[in-house]
Design a protein around this motif. Structure first.
Motif, PDB file in Angstrom:
ATOM      1  N   GLY A   1       1.046  11.084 -16.930  1.00  0.00           N
ATOM      2  CA  GLY A   1      -0.287  11.554 -16.640  1.00  0.00           C
ATOM      3  C   GLY A   1      -1.303  10.766 -15.975  1.00  0.00           C
ATOM      4  N   ASP A   2      -0.618   9.234 -15.826  1.00  0.00           N
ATOM      5  CA  ASP A   2      -1.650   8.156 -15.202  1.00  0.00           C
ATOM      6  C   ASP A   2      -1.188   7.920 -13.880  1.00  0.00           C
ATOM      7  N   GLN A   3      -1.396   8.759 -12.971  1.00  0.00           N
ATOM      8  CA  GLN A   3      -0.874   8.613 -11.548  1.00  0.00           C
ATOM      9  C   GLN A   3      -1.170   7.345 -10.891  1.00  0.00           C
ATOM     10  N   GLU A   4      -2.755   7.028 -10.954  1.00  0.00           N
ATOM     11  CA  GLU A   4      -2.944   5.789 -10.583  1.00  0.00           C
ATOM     12  C   GLU A   4      -2.056   4.586 -10.842  1.00  0.00           C
ATOM     13  N   LEU A   5      -1.983   4.396 -12.350  1.00  0.00           N
ATOM     14  CA  LEU A   5      -1.202   3.415 -12.786  1.00  0.00           C
ATOM     15  C   LEU A   5       0.355   3.397 -12.371  1.00  0.00           C
ATOM     16  N   THR A   6       0.887   4.711 -12.437  1.00  0.00           N
ATOM     17  CA  THR A   6       2.356   4.767 -12.145  1.00  0.00           C
ATOM     18  C   THR A   6       2.542   4.619 -10.648  1.00  0.00           C
ATOM     19  N   VAL A   7       1.566   4.707  -9.828  1.00  0.00           N
ATOM     20  CA  VAL A   7       1.971   4.434  -8.250  1.00  0.00           C
ATOM     21  C   VAL A   7       1.602   2.935  -7.948  1.00  0.00           C
TER      22      VAL A   7
END
Length: 185
Positions: A32-38
């Motif tokens: 759910g944390d797209q910014e962190l995953t990217v």
């Protein structure tokens, strides 16, 4: 109680969660944390050795493996499942006992995926590596498939994993006493 961490240029406060009466860990979840995953995928790819395919274990490594493959332009990555699925043509399996899992689990790899791995360089990725048990199970699957382990990567190395010379990671994650104080390395 929380633990403040900076990883891949981003800051997060991780909840400190009890694992046993003597040990707590900081809960790091990229779901759910797209910014962190990217951001983490981008930074890991900068450090990645040459590879043909990425593999991860179900479930928390999935967004990371997906994003790393997407950014690298890889058409496919592999997933070791926690249970065999009807669509699998057959399975290889390996057992694992992880710090965040109460009982032993078995990881399964589709034999169709195993056929693609044979003789290929396989990059093992996960979100957090602590005891190395999940990593070992993935290594066994790659070996059984005839793949060549190109490297081992994680966003965070926790506990003894921080001292592994065969592990590439972005940041260290301490272990904690039940009161939230860090356990000395």
């Amino acid at each position: 109680m929380t633990y403040h961490i900076r990883v891949a240029g981003l800051e997060r406060d991780l909840p400190i969660c009890p694992v046993s009466e003597n040990l707590s860990i900081a809960g790091f979840v990229i779901f759910g944390d797209q910014e962190l995953t990217v951001a983490c995928a981008r930074e890991l790819l900068k450090k990645a050795p040459e590879y043909d395919y990425i593999i991860t274990a179900e479930a928390k490594g999935i967004p990371l493996a997906h994003e790393m493959a997407r950014q690298a332009g890889d058409a496919k990555y592999f997933l070791a499942r926690k249970a065999p699925k009807l669509y699998m043509t057959g399975v290889f399996q390996s057992s694992v006992k992880s710090i965040t899992t109460e009982k032993e689990q078995t990881l399964y790899l589709d034999t169709a995926d195993a056929d693609l791995m044979k003789g290929k360089r396989i990059l093992i990725v996960d979100d957090v590596i602590s005891t190395g048990e999940s990593l070992q199970a993935l290594e066994q699957l790659v070996d059984k498939a005839g793949g060549i382990i190109a490297g081992r990567m994680a966003i965070l190395a926790e506990g003894d994993a921080q001292d592994r010379e065969d592990l590439i990671y972005l940041e260290r994650l301490p272990l904690f006493h039940p009161d939230g104080t860090e356990i000395s390395a």
